[in-house]
Motif scaffolding. Sequence first.
Motif, PDB file in Angstrom:
ATOM      1  N   HIS A 159       7.685   2.131  -8.502  1.00  0.00           N
ATOM      2  CA  HIS A 159       7.013   1.350  -9.541  1.00  0.00           C
ATOM      3  C   HIS A 159       7.952   0.272 -10.057  1.00  0.00           C
ATOM      4  N   GLY A 160       7.371  -0.890 -10.372  1.00  0.00           N
ATOM      5  CA  GLY A 160       8.206  -2.015 -10.752  1.00  0.00           C
ATOM      6  C   GLY A 160       7.536  -2.974 -11.710  1.00  0.00           C
ATOM      7  N   VAL A 161       8.324  -3.923 -12.200  1.00  0.00           N
ATOM      8  CA  VAL A 161       7.830  -4.982 -13.077  1.00  0.00           C
ATOM      9  C   VAL A 161       8.432  -6.312 -12.623  1.00  0.00           C
ATOM     10  N   ILE A 162       7.668  -7.383 -12.817  1.00  0.00           N
ATOM     11  CA  ILE A 162       8.189  -8.730 -12.557  1.00  0.00           C
ATOM     12  C   ILE A 162       8.994  -9.168 -13.769  1.00  0.00           C
ATOM     13  N   THR A 163      10.252  -9.487 -13.568  1.00  0.00           N
ATOM     14  CA  THR A 163      11.127  -9.853 -14.679  1.00  0.00           C
ATOM     15  C   THR A 163      11.264 -11.371 -14.851  1.00  0.00           C
ATOM     16  N   HIS A 164      10.912 -12.114 -13.809  1.00  0.00           N
ATOM     17  CA  HIS A 164      10.895 -13.581 -13.917  1.00  0.00           C
ATOM     18  C   HIS A 164       9.904 -14.102 -12.902  1.00  0.00           C
ATOM     19  N   GLY A 165       8.972 -14.949 -13.381  1.00  0.00           N
ATOM     20  CA  GLY A 165       7.919 -15.408 -12.482  1.00  0.00           C
ATOM     21  C   GLY A 165       7.751 -16.906 -12.416  1.00  0.00           C
ATOM     22  N   GLY A 166       8.685 -17.667 -12.960  1.00  0.00           N
ATOM     23  CA  GLY A 166       8.557 -19.117 -12.953  1.00  0.00           C
ATOM     24  C   GLY A 166       8.675 -19.686 -14.348  1.00  0.00           C
ATOM     25  N   VAL A 167       8.578 -21.027 -14.424  1.00  0.00           N
ATOM     26  CA  VAL A 167       8.789 -21.721 -15.696  1.00  0.00           C
ATOM     27  C   VAL A 167       7.483 -22.271 -16.260  1.00  0.00           C
ATOM     28  N   LYS A 168       6.743 -23.028 -15.441  1.00  0.00           N
ATOM     29  CA  LYS A 168       5.462 -23.593 -15.860  1.00  0.00           C
ATOM     30  C   LYS A 168       4.508 -23.589 -14.680  1.00  0.00           C
ATOM     31  N   PRO A 169       3.198 -23.535 -14.960  1.00  0.00           N
ATOM     32  CA  PRO A 169       2.224 -23.467 -13.865  1.00  0.00           C
ATOM     33  C   PRO A 169       2.250 -24.666 -12.921  1.00  0.00           C
ATOM     34  N   ASN A 170       2.713 -25.812 -13.410  1.00  0.00           N
ATOM     35  CA  ASN A 170       2.707 -27.005 -12.535  1.00  0.00           C
ATOM     36  C   ASN A 170       4.010 -27.170 -11.757  1.00  0.00           C
ATOM     37  N   ILE A 171       4.871 -26.154 -11.802  1.00  0.00           N
ATOM     38  CA  ILE A 171       6.107 -26.183 -11.013  1.00  0.00           C
ATOM     39  C   ILE A 171       6.102 -24.994 -10.058  1.00  0.00           C
ATOM     40  N   VAL A 172       6.220 -25.273  -8.778  1.00  0.00           N
ATOM     41  CA  VAL A 172       6.355 -24.179  -7.807  1.00  0.00           C
ATOM     42  C   VAL A 172       7.622 -23.392  -8.146  1.00  0.00           C
ATOM     43  N   PRO A 173       7.503 -22.083  -8.418  1.00  0.00           N
ATOM     44  CA  PRO A 173       8.684 -21.311  -8.846  1.00  0.00           C
ATOM     45  C   PRO A 173       9.776 -21.279  -7.781  1.00  0.00           C
ATOM     46  N   GLU A 174      10.956 -21.762  -8.153  1.00  0.00           N
ATOM     47  CA  GLU A 174      12.081 -21.708  -7.220  1.00  0.00           C
ATOM     48  C   GLU A 174      12.871 -20.403  -7.351  1.00  0.00           C
ATOM     49  N   PHE A 175      12.551 -19.616  -8.397  1.00  0.00           N
ATOM     50  CA  PHE A 175      13.221 -18.324  -8.592  1.00  0.00           C
ATOM     51  C   PHE A 175      12.226 -17.329  -9.172  1.00  0.00           C
ATOM     52  N   ALA A 176      12.269 -16.126  -8.651  1.00  0.00           N
ATOM     53  CA  ALA A 176      11.456 -15.036  -9.191  1.00  0.00           C
ATOM     54  C   ALA A 176      12.189 -13.726  -8.927  1.00  0.00           C
ATOM     55  N   SER A 177      11.934 -12.755  -9.776  1.00  0.00           N
ATOM     56  CA  SER A 177      12.656 -11.491  -9.638  1.00  0.00           C
ATOM     57  C   SER A 177      11.792 -10.315 -10.106  1.00  0.00           C
ATOM     58  N   ALA A 178      12.180  -9.130  -9.689  1.00  0.00           N
ATOM     59  CA  ALA A 178      11.480  -7.912 -10.095  1.00  0.00           C
ATOM     60  C   ALA A 178      12.457  -6.745 -10.071  1.00  0.00           C
ATOM     61  N   ASP A 179      12.185  -5.762 -10.925  1.00  0.00           N
ATOM     62  CA  ASP A 179      12.966  -4.523 -10.957  1.00  0.00           C
ATOM     63  C   ASP A 179      12.059  -3.369 -10.551  1.00  0.00           C
ATOM     64  N   PHE A 180      12.628  -2.438  -9.770  1.00  0.00           N
ATOM     65  CA  PHE A 180      11.865  -1.281  -9.306  1.00  0.00           C
ATOM     66  C   PHE A 180      12.641   0.004  -9.548  1.00  0.00           C
ATOM     67  N   TYR A 181      11.899   1.085  -9.787  1.00  0.00           N
ATOM     68  CA  TYR A 181      12.442   2.436  -9.728  1.00  0.00           C
ATOM     69  C   TYR A 181      11.843   3.110  -8.500  1.00  0.00           C
ATOM     70  N   VAL A 182      12.707   3.722  -7.712  1.00  0.00           N
ATOM     71  CA  VAL A 182      12.269   4.477  -6.537  1.00  0.00           C
ATOM     72  C   VAL A 182      12.623   5.936  -6.777  1.00  0.00           C
ATOM     73  N   ARG A 183      11.631   6.821  -6.719  1.00  0.00           N
ATOM     74  CA  ARG A 183      11.850   8.232  -7.031  1.00  0.00           C
ATOM     75  C   ARG A 183      11.294   9.121  -5.914  1.00  0.00           C
ATOM     76  N   ALA A 184      11.939  10.255  -5.727  1.00  0.00           N
ATOM     77  CA  ALA A 184      11.459  11.243  -4.756  1.00  0.00           C
ATOM     78  C   ALA A 184      12.049  12.602  -5.099  1.00  0.00           C
ATOM     79  N   LEU A 185      11.470  13.635  -4.512  1.00  0.00           N
ATOM     80  CA  LEU A 185      11.874  14.999  -4.832  1.00  0.00           C
ATOM     81  C   LEU A 185      13.231  15.353  -4.247  1.00  0.00           C
ATOM     82  N   THR A 186      13.668  14.617  -3.229  1.00  0.00           N
ATOM     83  CA  THR A 186      14.995  14.842  -2.657  1.00  0.00           C
ATOM     84  C   THR A 186      15.760  13.535  -2.609  1.00  0.00           C
TER      85      THR A 186
END
Length: 322
Positions: A218-245
Amino acid sequence: MLMWKDTACSYIDKISNQLIEISDEIHRNPELALKEVIAAKLLADELKKAGFEVEHGVAGMDTAIVAVHPEQSKGPTIAILAEYDALPEIGHACGHNLIGAAALGASLALGSMKKDMPGKLVFMGTPAEEDIGGKITMVEAGLFKDIDAAMMFHPSAGYTMTGRKGLALTEVKIEFYGKASHASGSPEKGINALDAVIQTFNGINALRQHIKSDARIHGVITHGGVKPNIVPEFASADFYVRALTDEYRDELVKKLESCAEGAASATGATLKYEVGSPSYQSRLMNETMGDAFEKNLFALGEPIVPLPEGSGAGSSDIGNVS
């Protein structure tokens, strides 16, 4: 043995109002990871009053505590663990104020009759469970090396159980680097980093039907761009990965990386894939201690109320201790 239990219960009854006030004070002053100054001082001061030899700031963490009762003899070394850090914005929603106060109460009760008991009693204040995993730092510093058994409890909303498993957890941060351009005037000149993040999520969603039911990504987008009229040159997301082992968690971390690499290839963005450290290990329960704990709960009139079958599990740095 029965006499010791009766004595401990009587002592807890005697100091119950004090413990409740300490719990409430920690709750009124939620402190984030490694900033638990008020909570650590409250607990350490009470331990000092009871004659414990208290060391503050162990393992390079200002709010970590190791307190040893001076009455020591041949026998096992038992550690009672406390947590007391809060969560951002929602404070002590995980009830770490209760964990800290309960660990203090247990330590004080045992300490009051320690001269008649074998072994060594240690209180360990473990900060930052919600962040860097303070217990991991303490394990790496060798503070658990001579501990024969360690125990703690975690509050729950209406359920009481022992032996619940905990998931291994690794945090992953992904960053995509593209090329900015005007989203309407010259979109063909851009490379959309946000599209790469979205495609990573799409890849994970397609993967879900092929992973074990007790695993989680499961994750969240932490940065998705600056303004709608600018193609985002940077984007990021954080995730947690979990399992029983631990092993399956590591396998899923690689699968997540493949999803991100595919997204980079599809969009033309450049990927930076960072696996966080340290990771929480899966929790290995001591069934003998769990059974003994259940018997004591029963003796106190506390019913065992397990979670419904199929309920999910969380993760904690106590797994690294186990």
